[in-house]
Design an enzyme around this catalytic site. Structure first.
Site, short mmCIF file in Angstrom:
data_model
loop_
_atom_site.label_atom_id
_atom_site.label_comp_id
_atom_site.label_asym_id
_atom_site.label_seq_id
_atom_site.Cartn_x
_atom_site.Cartn_y
_atom_site.Cartn_z
N LYS A 131 0.76 -1.19 0.05
CA LYS A 131 -0.07 0.08 0.15
C LYS A 131 0.97 1.29 -0.02
CE LYS A 131 -4.07 1.77 2.65
NZ LYS A 131 -4.87 1.63 3.83
N SER B 2 -9.64 1.17 3.02
CA SER B 2 -8.98 2.17 1.97
C SER B 2 -7.79 1.17 1.33
CB SER B 2 -8.29 3.15 2.87
OG SER B 2 -7.39 2.67 3.78
N SER C 191 -9.96 -1.44 7.07
CA SER C 191 -9.50 -1.03 5.48
C SER C 191 -8.74 -2.34 4.78
CB SER C 191 -8.46 0.10 5.63
OG SER C 191 -9.11 1.15 5.49
N1 GLN Z 1 -13.12 3.37 6.64
C1 GLN Z 1 -12.33 3.77 7.69
C2 GLN Z 1 -12.20 5.27 7.62
O1 GLN Z 1 -12.37 6.00 6.61
C3 GLN Z 1 -11.29 2.89 7.83
C4 GLN Z 1 -10.35 3.19 7.17
C5 GLN Z 1 -9.01 2.26 7.36
O2 GLN Z 1 -9.34 1.21 8.07
N2 GLN Z 1 -7.80 2.96 7.04
O3 GLN Z 1 -11.64 5.56 8.68
#
Ligand code: GLN
Length: 483
Positions: A78, A153, A177
Protein backbone atom coordinates in the site's frame (compact mmCIF):
# COMPACT_ATOMS: atom_id res chain seq x y z
CA UNK A 1 -5.10 -21.75 -15.20
CA UNK A 2 -2.63 -19.02 -16.19
CA UNK A 3 0.46 -18.34 -14.10
CA UNK A 4 -0.92 -15.08 -12.72
CA UNK A 5 -4.21 -16.69 -11.64
CA UNK A 6 -2.42 -19.12 -9.36
CA UNK A 7 -2.20 -18.65 -5.62
CA UNK A 8 0.91 -17.59 -3.75
CA UNK A 9 1.26 -21.07 -2.29
CA UNK A 10 1.00 -22.66 -5.75
CA UNK A 11 3.68 -20.46 -7.34
CA UNK A 12 5.90 -20.98 -4.32
CA UNK A 13 5.76 -24.73 -5.02
CA UNK A 14 6.62 -24.10 -8.67
CA UNK A 15 9.62 -22.04 -7.58
CA UNK A 16 10.75 -24.72 -5.14
CA UNK A 17 10.49 -27.44 -7.80
CA UNK A 18 12.38 -25.36 -10.32
CA UNK A 19 9.32 -25.28 -12.63
CA UNK A 20 9.40 -21.50 -12.83
CA UNK A 21 11.69 -18.67 -11.80
CA UNK A 22 11.12 -15.48 -9.90
CA UNK A 23 12.04 -13.52 -13.02
CA UNK A 24 9.41 -15.44 -15.05
CA UNK A 25 6.77 -14.80 -12.36
CA UNK A 26 7.68 -11.14 -12.13
CA UNK A 27 7.56 -10.72 -15.90
CA UNK A 28 4.16 -12.43 -16.00
CA UNK A 29 2.82 -10.14 -13.26
CA UNK A 30 4.27 -7.03 -14.94
CA UNK A 31 2.63 -7.96 -18.27
CA UNK A 32 -0.65 -8.61 -16.50
CA UNK A 33 -0.40 -5.12 -14.95
CA UNK A 34 0.37 -3.70 -18.38
CA UNK A 35 -2.68 -5.47 -19.83
CA UNK A 36 -5.36 -4.70 -17.25
CA UNK A 37 -4.25 -2.01 -14.82
CA UNK A 38 -5.21 0.87 -17.09
CA UNK A 39 -8.78 -0.33 -16.36
CA UNK A 40 -8.42 -1.42 -12.72
CA UNK A 41 -5.93 1.22 -11.50
CA UNK A 42 -4.75 -0.88 -8.57
CA UNK A 43 -1.21 0.51 -8.62
CA UNK A 44 -0.34 4.19 -8.24
CA UNK A 45 3.15 3.33 -9.39
CA UNK A 46 5.02 0.21 -10.34
CA UNK A 47 8.71 -0.37 -9.80
CA UNK A 48 9.46 -2.76 -12.66
CA UNK A 49 13.25 -2.32 -12.75
CA UNK A 50 13.66 -2.73 -9.01
CA UNK A 51 11.29 -5.71 -9.08
CA UNK A 52 13.29 -7.48 -11.78
CA UNK A 53 16.48 -6.80 -9.85
CA UNK A 54 14.91 -8.32 -6.71
CA UNK A 55 13.66 -11.27 -8.79
CA UNK A 56 17.15 -11.98 -10.12
CA UNK A 57 18.52 -11.85 -6.57
CA UNK A 58 15.76 -14.23 -5.41
CA UNK A 59 16.55 -16.65 -8.23
CA UNK A 60 20.19 -16.65 -7.14
CA UNK A 61 19.13 -17.45 -3.56
CA UNK A 62 16.87 -20.28 -4.79
CA UNK A 63 19.70 -21.64 -6.94
CA UNK A 64 21.89 -21.65 -3.84
CA UNK A 65 19.37 -23.95 -2.14
CA UNK A 66 17.44 -21.42 -0.10
CA UNK A 67 13.68 -21.51 0.29
CA UNK A 68 11.27 -19.37 2.26
CA UNK A 69 7.62 -18.45 2.53
CA UNK A 70 7.86 -15.53 0.10
CA UNK A 71 11.20 -16.07 -1.60
CA UNK A 72 10.85 -14.95 -5.23
CA UNK A 73 7.13 -14.13 -4.98
CA UNK A 74 5.81 -10.85 -6.50
CA UNK A 75 3.72 -8.78 -4.06
CA UNK A 76 2.30 -5.26 -3.81
CA UNK A 77 2.36 -2.82 -0.89
CA UNK A 78 0.00 0.00 0.00
CA UNK A 79 1.15 3.52 -0.83
CA UNK A 80 1.33 4.29 2.92
CA UNK A 81 4.24 1.94 3.53
CA UNK A 82 7.65 3.52 3.08
CA UNK A 83 10.12 2.01 0.66
CA UNK A 84 13.64 3.40 0.57
CA UNK A 85 13.99 5.74 -2.42
CA UNK A 86 10.57 4.88 -3.90
CA UNK A 87 7.94 7.61 -4.03
CA UNK A 88 5.42 6.99 -1.24
CA UNK A 89 2.48 9.39 -1.14
CA UNK A 90 -0.32 8.00 1.10
CA UNK A 91 -2.65 8.73 -1.83
CA UNK A 92 -2.16 12.45 -1.15
CA UNK A 93 -0.90 15.41 -3.15
CA UNK A 94 0.69 16.70 0.05
CA UNK A 95 3.29 13.94 -0.25
CA UNK A 96 3.68 14.04 -4.03
CA UNK A 97 7.31 13.33 -4.90
CA UNK A 98 8.21 12.23 -1.35
CA UNK A 99 10.90 9.58 -1.45
CA UNK A 100 11.48 8.15 2.01
CA UNK A 101 15.15 7.70 2.90
CA UNK A 102 14.46 4.39 4.67
CA UNK A 103 12.34 1.23 4.56
CA UNK A 104 9.37 0.55 6.79
CA UNK A 105 9.87 -2.45 9.09
CA UNK A 106 7.51 -4.49 6.88
CA UNK A 107 9.28 -3.45 3.68
CA UNK A 108 12.55 -4.55 5.28
CA UNK A 109 10.97 -7.88 6.27
CA UNK A 110 9.63 -8.48 2.76
CA UNK A 111 13.03 -7.70 1.27
CA UNK A 112 14.88 -9.96 3.71
CA UNK A 113 12.43 -12.74 2.86
CA UNK A 114 13.25 -12.26 -0.83
CA UNK A 115 9.77 -11.13 -1.88
CA UNK A 116 9.61 -9.08 -5.07
CA UNK A 117 7.85 -5.74 -4.56
CA UNK A 118 6.21 -4.79 -7.86
CA UNK A 119 4.70 -1.48 -6.82
CA UNK A 120 2.73 0.78 -4.54
CA UNK A 121 -1.01 0.20 -4.46
CA UNK A 122 -3.69 2.86 -4.43
CA UNK A 123 -5.30 4.02 -1.19
CA UNK A 124 -7.80 6.56 0.01
CA UNK A 125 -5.84 9.63 1.06
CA UNK A 126 -4.06 8.76 4.35
CA UNK A 127 -6.25 5.64 4.57
CA UNK A 128 -9.38 7.72 5.12
CA UNK A 129 -12.16 6.04 3.24
CA UNK A 130 -13.97 2.81 2.51
CA UNK A 131 -13.87 2.73 -1.29
CA UNK A 132 -10.49 4.04 -2.56
CA UNK A 133 -12.37 6.89 -4.25
CA UNK A 134 -10.68 9.44 -1.96
CA UNK A 135 -7.24 8.85 -3.45
CA UNK A 136 -5.86 12.10 -4.90
CA UNK A 137 -4.46 10.15 -7.86
CA UNK A 138 -7.02 7.72 -9.23
CA UNK A 139 -10.11 5.67 -8.42
CA UNK A 140 -9.51 1.95 -8.31
CA UNK A 141 -12.12 -0.34 -9.82
CA UNK A 142 -13.27 -3.69 -8.51
CA UNK A 143 -11.95 -6.47 -10.80
CA UNK A 144 -15.33 -8.24 -10.41
CA UNK A 145 -17.18 -5.25 -11.90
CA UNK A 146 -15.23 -2.25 -13.12
CA UNK A 147 -18.15 0.11 -12.45
CA UNK A 148 -17.90 -0.69 -8.73
CA UNK A 149 -15.48 0.11 -5.91
CA UNK A 150 -13.02 -2.46 -4.54
CA UNK A 151 -13.65 -1.28 -0.96
CA UNK A 152 -11.12 0.75 0.94
CA UNK A 153 -8.94 2.13 2.00
CA UNK A 154 -6.55 -0.65 0.91
CA UNK A 155 -8.57 -1.06 -2.30
CA UNK A 156 -5.49 -1.02 -4.52
CA UNK A 157 -3.90 -3.88 -2.57
CA UNK A 158 -7.11 -5.92 -2.86
CA UNK A 159 -7.67 -5.15 -6.55
CA UNK A 160 -4.04 -6.05 -7.32
CA UNK A 161 -4.39 -9.55 -5.85
CA UNK A 162 -7.95 -10.11 -7.05
CA UNK A 163 -7.01 -8.91 -10.56
CA UNK A 164 -4.02 -11.33 -10.63
CA UNK A 165 -1.50 -8.48 -10.53
CA UNK A 166 0.23 -9.75 -7.34
CA UNK A 167 0.19 -13.00 -5.37
CA UNK A 168 -0.23 -11.22 -2.06
CA UNK A 169 -0.21 -7.69 -0.73
CA UNK A 170 -0.02 -5.56 2.37
CA UNK A 171 -2.56 -3.00 3.50
CA UNK A 172 -3.39 -1.16 6.67
CA UNK A 173 -6.54 -1.53 8.74
CA UNK A 174 -7.52 1.34 11.04
CA UNK A 175 -11.25 0.67 10.91
CA UNK A 176 -11.69 -2.12 8.38
CA UNK A 177 -9.44 -1.17 5.49
CA UNK A 178 -8.10 -4.67 4.97
CA UNK A 179 -11.25 -6.66 5.76
CA UNK A 180 -13.71 -4.59 3.70
CA UNK A 181 -11.72 -4.69 0.44
CA UNK A 182 -11.05 -8.40 1.00
CA UNK A 183 -14.78 -9.01 1.24
CA UNK A 184 -15.59 -6.85 -1.81
CA UNK A 185 -12.91 -8.58 -3.93
CA UNK A 186 -13.30 -12.25 -2.86
CA UNK A 187 -10.04 -12.41 -0.95
CA UNK A 188 -8.80 -13.33 2.48
CA UNK A 189 -7.67 -10.25 4.40
CA UNK A 190 -6.34 -10.41 7.94
CA UNK A 191 -5.98 -7.56 10.40
CA UNK A 192 -3.80 -8.94 13.19
CA UNK A 193 -3.79 -7.84 16.80
CA UNK A 194 -2.77 -4.24 17.51
CA UNK A 195 1.01 -4.30 17.95
CA UNK A 196 1.54 -7.65 16.17
CA UNK A 197 3.18 -5.92 13.19
CA UNK A 198 5.49 -2.95 13.64
CA UNK A 199 4.26 0.30 12.12
CA UNK A 200 7.73 1.78 11.85
CA UNK A 201 7.80 3.56 8.49
CA UNK A 202 4.06 3.35 7.91
CA UNK A 203 2.39 6.72 7.45
CA UNK A 204 0.13 7.27 10.46
CA UNK A 205 -3.61 7.90 10.35
CA UNK A 206 -4.96 7.12 13.85
CA UNK A 207 -2.22 5.70 16.00
CA UNK A 208 -4.30 3.84 18.59
CA UNK A 209 -6.13 2.00 15.80
CA UNK A 210 -3.67 1.56 12.91
CA UNK A 211 -2.36 -1.88 12.13
CA UNK A 212 -0.85 -3.52 9.06
CA UNK A 213 -2.68 -6.42 7.48
CA UNK A 214 -2.24 -8.88 4.64
CA UNK A 215 -4.22 -10.04 1.61
CA UNK A 216 -4.14 -13.38 -0.16
CA UNK A 217 -6.30 -15.43 -2.50
CA UNK A 218 -6.51 -18.10 0.19
CA UNK A 219 -6.15 -18.36 3.95
CA UNK A 220 -2.75 -19.98 3.59
CA UNK A 221 -1.55 -17.19 1.29
CA UNK A 222 -2.61 -14.54 3.80
CA UNK A 223 -1.00 -16.55 6.63
CA UNK A 224 2.27 -16.70 4.67
CA UNK A 225 2.27 -12.93 4.17
CA UNK A 226 1.48 -12.23 7.83
CA UNK A 227 4.13 -14.66 9.08
CA UNK A 228 6.85 -12.75 7.25
CA UNK A 229 5.92 -9.25 8.43
CA UNK A 230 4.85 -9.95 12.03
CA UNK A 231 7.28 -9.56 14.88
CA UNK A 232 8.78 -7.32 17.50
CA UNK A 233 10.48 -4.06 16.60
CA UNK A 234 11.87 -1.73 19.26
CA UNK A 235 11.31 1.25 16.95
CA UNK A 236 7.54 0.95 17.38
CA UNK A 237 6.80 1.28 21.09
CA UNK A 238 3.42 -0.45 20.66
CA UNK A 239 5.03 -3.49 19.05
CA UNK A 240 4.41 -6.74 20.96
CA UNK A 241 7.24 -8.94 22.24
CA UNK A 242 5.28 -12.17 21.88
CA UNK A 243 7.06 -14.64 19.55
CA UNK A 244 5.54 -15.11 16.10
CA UNK A 245 3.95 -18.54 15.65
CA UNK A 246 4.13 -20.47 12.40
CA UNK A 247 0.75 -19.37 11.05
CA UNK A 248 0.79 -21.74 8.11
CA UNK A 249 1.42 -24.67 10.45
CA UNK A 250 -1.63 -23.70 12.51
CA UNK A 251 -3.91 -24.52 9.56
CA UNK A 252 -5.08 -28.01 10.54
CA UNK A 253 -8.66 -27.60 9.38
CA UNK A 254 -9.90 -29.14 12.63
CA UNK A 255 -12.54 -26.96 14.31
CA UNK A 256 -14.35 -29.61 16.34
CA UNK A 257 -15.58 -28.03 19.55
CA UNK A 258 -14.62 -24.49 18.46
CA UNK A 259 -17.08 -22.05 20.02
CA UNK A 260 -18.33 -19.47 17.54
CA UNK A 261 -20.33 -16.52 18.84
CA UNK A 262 -22.84 -14.77 16.63
CA UNK A 263 -23.76 -11.31 17.97
CA UNK A 264 -27.52 -10.61 17.77
CA UNK A 265 -26.82 -6.91 17.30
CA UNK A 266 -25.06 -7.52 13.98
CA UNK A 267 -28.11 -9.07 12.31
CA UNK A 268 -30.75 -6.38 12.22
CA UNK A 269 -33.92 -5.81 10.23
CA UNK A 270 -33.20 -4.19 6.92
CA UNK A 271 -29.74 -5.68 6.45
CA UNK A 272 -28.92 -6.92 2.95
CA UNK A 273 -30.79 -10.24 2.70
CA UNK A 274 -28.24 -11.88 0.41
CA UNK A 275 -25.37 -11.00 2.75
CA UNK A 276 -27.32 -12.34 5.72
CA UNK A 277 -28.21 -15.57 3.92
CA UNK A 278 -24.59 -16.19 2.86
CA UNK A 279 -23.26 -15.57 6.36
CA UNK A 280 -25.91 -17.77 8.00
CA UNK A 281 -25.16 -20.53 5.49
CA UNK A 282 -21.46 -20.31 6.33
CA UNK A 283 -22.30 -20.82 10.01
CA UNK A 284 -24.15 -24.02 9.05
CA UNK A 285 -21.05 -25.21 7.21
CA UNK A 286 -18.92 -24.59 10.29
CA UNK A 287 -21.49 -26.30 12.55
CA UNK A 288 -21.29 -29.34 10.24
CA UNK A 289 -17.54 -29.31 10.71
CA UNK A 290 -18.07 -29.65 14.46
CA UNK A 291 -18.06 -26.02 15.65
CA UNK A 292 -20.61 -24.93 18.28
CA UNK A 293 -22.63 -21.86 17.33
CA UNK A 294 -23.76 -19.59 20.19
CA UNK A 295 -25.81 -16.43 20.07
CA UNK A 296 -23.99 -13.68 21.97
CA UNK A 297 -24.45 -10.00 22.84
CA UNK A 298 -22.23 -7.12 21.86
CA UNK A 299 -24.45 -4.50 23.43
CA UNK A 300 -22.30 -1.52 22.55
CA UNK A 301 -22.39 -2.33 18.82
CA UNK A 302 -24.66 0.59 17.99
CA UNK A 303 -22.16 3.10 19.44
CA UNK A 304 -19.09 1.70 17.69
CA UNK A 305 -19.28 3.77 14.53
CA UNK A 306 -19.70 7.12 16.30
CA UNK A 307 -16.97 6.21 18.79
CA UNK A 308 -14.62 5.21 15.99
CA UNK A 309 -15.17 8.32 13.89
CA UNK A 310 -14.52 10.60 16.89
CA UNK A 311 -11.35 8.82 17.99
CA UNK A 312 -9.98 8.29 14.47
CA UNK A 313 -10.51 11.89 13.41
CA UNK A 314 -9.12 13.27 16.69
CA UNK A 315 -5.94 11.24 16.31
CA UNK A 316 -5.74 12.15 12.63
CA UNK A 317 -5.94 15.86 13.40
CA UNK A 318 -2.90 15.45 15.61
CA UNK A 319 -0.95 13.12 13.28
CA UNK A 320 -1.52 15.21 10.17
CA UNK A 321 -0.29 18.42 11.80
CA UNK A 322 3.20 17.36 10.73
CA UNK A 323 2.43 18.18 7.07
CA UNK A 324 3.43 21.79 7.22
CA UNK A 325 5.59 21.96 4.11
CA UNK A 326 8.79 22.04 6.15
CA UNK A 327 9.74 18.41 6.53
CA UNK A 328 7.94 16.33 3.93
CA UNK A 329 6.61 16.67 0.42
CA UNK A 330 6.14 19.73 -1.75
CA UNK A 331 5.93 23.18 -0.18
CA UNK A 332 3.33 25.78 -1.12
CA UNK A 333 5.72 28.72 -0.69
CA UNK A 334 4.19 31.97 0.58
CA UNK A 335 5.41 35.31 1.94
CA UNK A 336 5.54 34.07 5.55
CA UNK A 337 5.07 30.94 7.65
CA UNK A 338 1.30 31.28 7.84
CA UNK A 339 0.85 31.67 4.11
CA UNK A 340 3.32 28.86 3.41
CA UNK A 341 1.48 26.53 5.79
CA UNK A 342 -1.87 27.47 4.30
CA UNK A 343 -0.72 26.95 0.72
CA UNK A 344 0.86 23.63 1.64
CA UNK A 345 -2.19 22.39 3.49
CA UNK A 346 -4.41 23.33 0.58
CA UNK A 347 -2.96 20.18 -0.98
CA UNK A 348 -5.01 18.00 1.38
CA UNK A 349 -8.15 16.57 -0.24
CA UNK A 350 -11.58 17.61 1.03
CA UNK A 351 -12.32 14.37 2.96
CA UNK A 352 -9.03 14.72 4.83
CA UNK A 353 -9.71 18.39 5.56
CA UNK A 354 -13.16 17.68 6.93
CA UNK A 355 -11.80 14.93 9.16
CA UNK A 356 -9.04 17.20 10.49
CA UNK A 357 -11.68 19.82 11.29
CA UNK A 358 -13.97 17.28 12.95
CA UNK A 359 -11.09 15.88 15.02
CA UNK A 360 -9.80 19.30 16.01
CA UNK A 361 -13.30 20.25 17.13
CA UNK A 362 -13.74 17.03 19.14
CA UNK A 363 -10.44 17.72 20.95
CA UNK A 364 -10.96 21.42 21.56
CA UNK A 365 -11.37 22.62 25.14
CA UNK A 366 -15.04 23.06 25.85
CA UNK A 367 -16.00 20.16 23.57
CA UNK A 368 -13.40 17.61 24.67
CA UNK A 369 -15.54 16.09 27.43
CA UNK A 370 -18.64 15.93 25.28
CA UNK A 371 -16.95 14.31 22.28
CA UNK A 372 -13.43 12.89 22.55
CA UNK A 373 -13.70 12.17 26.29
CA UNK A 374 -17.09 10.50 25.82
CA UNK A 375 -15.75 8.44 22.91
CA UNK A 376 -12.90 7.14 25.11
CA UNK A 377 -15.45 6.02 27.71
CA UNK A 378 -17.55 4.29 25.06
CA UNK A 379 -14.39 2.60 23.79
CA UNK A 380 -13.75 1.13 27.24
CA UNK A 381 -17.28 -0.30 27.27
CA UNK A 382 -16.77 -1.77 23.78
CA UNK A 383 -13.56 -3.42 24.98
CA UNK A 384 -15.47 -4.90 27.94
CA UNK A 385 -18.15 -6.24 25.58
CA UNK A 386 -15.47 -8.13 23.67
CA UNK A 387 -13.75 -9.34 26.84
CA UNK A 388 -17.04 -10.75 28.10
CA UNK A 389 -17.80 -12.36 24.75
CA UNK A 390 -14.39 -14.03 24.61
CA UNK A 391 -14.98 -15.58 28.04
CA UNK A 392 -17.71 -17.63 26.34
CA UNK A 393 -16.56 -18.13 22.77
CA UNK A 394 -13.31 -18.54 20.80
CA UNK A 395 -14.37 -16.73 17.65
CA UNK A 396 -17.00 -14.13 16.77
CA UNK A 397 -18.61 -14.43 13.32
CA UNK A 398 -20.38 -11.57 11.53
CA UNK A 399 -20.73 -10.25 8.00
CA UNK A 400 -17.65 -8.20 7.07
CA UNK A 401 -19.74 -5.52 5.41
CA UNK A 402 -23.49 -4.88 5.40
CA UNK A 403 -23.37 -4.70 1.59
CA UNK A 404 -21.46 -5.94 -1.40
CA UNK A 405 -19.35 -3.60 -3.58
CA UNK A 406 -21.28 -0.43 -4.43
CA UNK A 407 -21.12 1.61 -7.62
CA UNK A 408 -18.32 4.15 -8.03
CA UNK A 409 -19.77 7.56 -7.08
CA UNK A 410 -22.76 6.20 -5.12
CA UNK A 411 -21.51 7.22 -1.67
CA UNK A 412 -19.07 10.05 -2.34
CA UNK A 413 -21.63 12.79 -1.75
CA UNK A 414 -23.01 11.23 1.43
CA UNK A 415 -20.27 10.77 4.06
CA UNK A 416 -22.62 8.97 6.45
CA UNK A 417 -23.50 6.35 3.84
CA UNK A 418 -19.77 5.86 3.22
CA UNK A 419 -19.04 5.59 6.97
CA UNK A 420 -21.81 2.99 7.37
CA UNK A 421 -19.75 0.59 5.25
CA UNK A 422 -17.54 0.17 8.32
CA UNK A 423 -20.30 -0.68 10.77
CA UNK A 424 -19.16 -4.29 11.32
CA UNK A 425 -15.42 -3.71 11.21
CA UNK A 426 -14.60 -0.74 13.46
CA UNK A 427 -15.38 -2.41 16.83
CA UNK A 428 -12.43 -4.73 16.39
CA UNK A 429 -10.02 -1.81 15.98
CA UNK A 430 -11.47 -0.14 19.07
CA UNK A 431 -10.90 -3.35 21.03
CA UNK A 432 -7.56 -5.10 20.74
CA UNK A 433 -8.31 -8.36 18.99
CA UNK A 434 -7.63 -9.71 15.53
CA UNK A 435 -9.98 -10.29 12.62
CA UNK A 436 -10.18 -11.47 9.07
CA UNK A 437 -12.54 -11.68 6.14
CA UNK A 438 -12.92 -14.90 4.15
CA UNK A 439 -14.98 -15.37 0.95
CA UNK A 440 -18.43 -16.86 1.73
CA UNK A 441 -20.56 -16.42 -1.35
CA UNK A 442 -21.83 -14.14 -4.10
CA UNK A 443 -24.91 -11.98 -4.47
CA UNK A 444 -27.25 -11.99 -7.46
CA UNK A 445 -24.96 -9.49 -9.25
CA UNK A 446 -22.08 -11.97 -8.95
CA UNK A 447 -20.38 -9.77 -6.35
CA UNK A 448 -18.38 -11.38 -3.54
CA UNK A 449 -19.59 -11.56 0.08
CA UNK A 450 -17.22 -11.82 3.06
CA UNK A 451 -17.52 -13.56 6.40
CA UNK A 452 -15.74 -11.78 9.24
CA UNK A 453 -14.14 -13.90 11.95
CA UNK A 454 -12.81 -12.06 14.98
CA UNK A 455 -10.59 -13.45 17.72
CA UNK A 456 -9.20 -12.35 21.05
CA UNK A 457 -5.78 -10.71 21.41
CA UNK A 458 -3.06 -12.74 19.65
CA UNK A 459 -5.51 -15.43 18.54
CA UNK A 460 -4.50 -15.16 14.88
CA UNK A 461 -3.95 -18.91 14.70
CA UNK A 462 -7.50 -19.59 15.91
CA UNK A 463 -9.21 -17.33 13.38
CA UNK A 464 -6.93 -18.42 10.55
CA UNK A 465 -7.64 -22.07 11.26
CA UNK A 466 -11.40 -21.45 11.53
CA UNK A 467 -11.30 -19.65 8.18
CA UNK A 468 -9.18 -22.42 6.70
CA UNK A 469 -11.59 -25.15 7.80
CA UNK A 470 -14.46 -23.20 6.24
CA UNK A 471 -12.48 -22.48 3.07
CA UNK A 472 -11.54 -26.13 2.59
CA UNK A 473 -15.22 -27.09 2.83
CA UNK A 474 -16.33 -24.54 0.21
CA UNK A 475 -15.11 -23.34 -3.17
CA UNK A 476 -15.81 -19.57 -3.10
CA UNK A 477 -12.10 -18.80 -2.88
CA UNK A 478 -11.42 -20.62 -6.16
CA UNK A 479 -13.55 -18.17 -8.17
CA UNK A 480 -11.69 -15.52 -10.16
CA UNK A 481 -13.09 -12.44 -11.87
CA UNK A 482 -13.43 -12.74 -15.65
CA UNK A 483 -11.38 -9.55 -16.20
N1 GLN B 1 -13.17 3.50 6.42
C1 GLN B 1 -12.57 3.78 7.67
C2 GLN B 1 -12.13 5.23 7.72
O1 GLN B 1 -12.33 5.88 6.78
C3 GLN B 1 -11.42 2.86 7.91
C4 GLN B 1 -10.20 3.23 7.16
C5 GLN B 1 -9.02 2.36 7.48
O2 GLN B 1 -9.13 1.30 8.08
N2 GLN B 1 -7.84 2.87 7.12
O3 GLN B 1 -11.62 5.71 8.66
Amino acid sequence: MSLTEKTLTQVRDLLRNGETSSVALTEAILSRIEAVDSDVKAYVRTTADLALEQARAADARIAAGESGPLLGVPVGIKDLICSDGVETTAGSKILEGFKPPYNAFVTEKLKEAGAVIVGMTNTDEFGMGSSTEYSAYQTTSNPWDLTRVPGGSSGGSAAAVSGNMAYGSLGTDTGGSVRTPASFCNLVGIRPTYGRVSRWGVIAYASSLDQIGAFGKTVQDAAAMLGVVAGHDPRDSTSLQHPVPDYEASLTGDIKGLKIGVPKQYFVDGMNAEVEAAVRASLDVMANLGAEIHEIDLNMAEYALATYYLIATSEASSNLARYDGVRYGPRGTGKDVTETTMRTRAKFGSEVKSRIMLGTFALSSGYYDAYYGKALKARTLIIRDFEKAFEKVDVIATPTSPNTAFKIGDNTTDPLAMYLTDIYTVSLNLSAGCGLSVPCGFDSNNLPIGLQLMGNTLQEETILNAAYAYEQATDWHTKRPSL
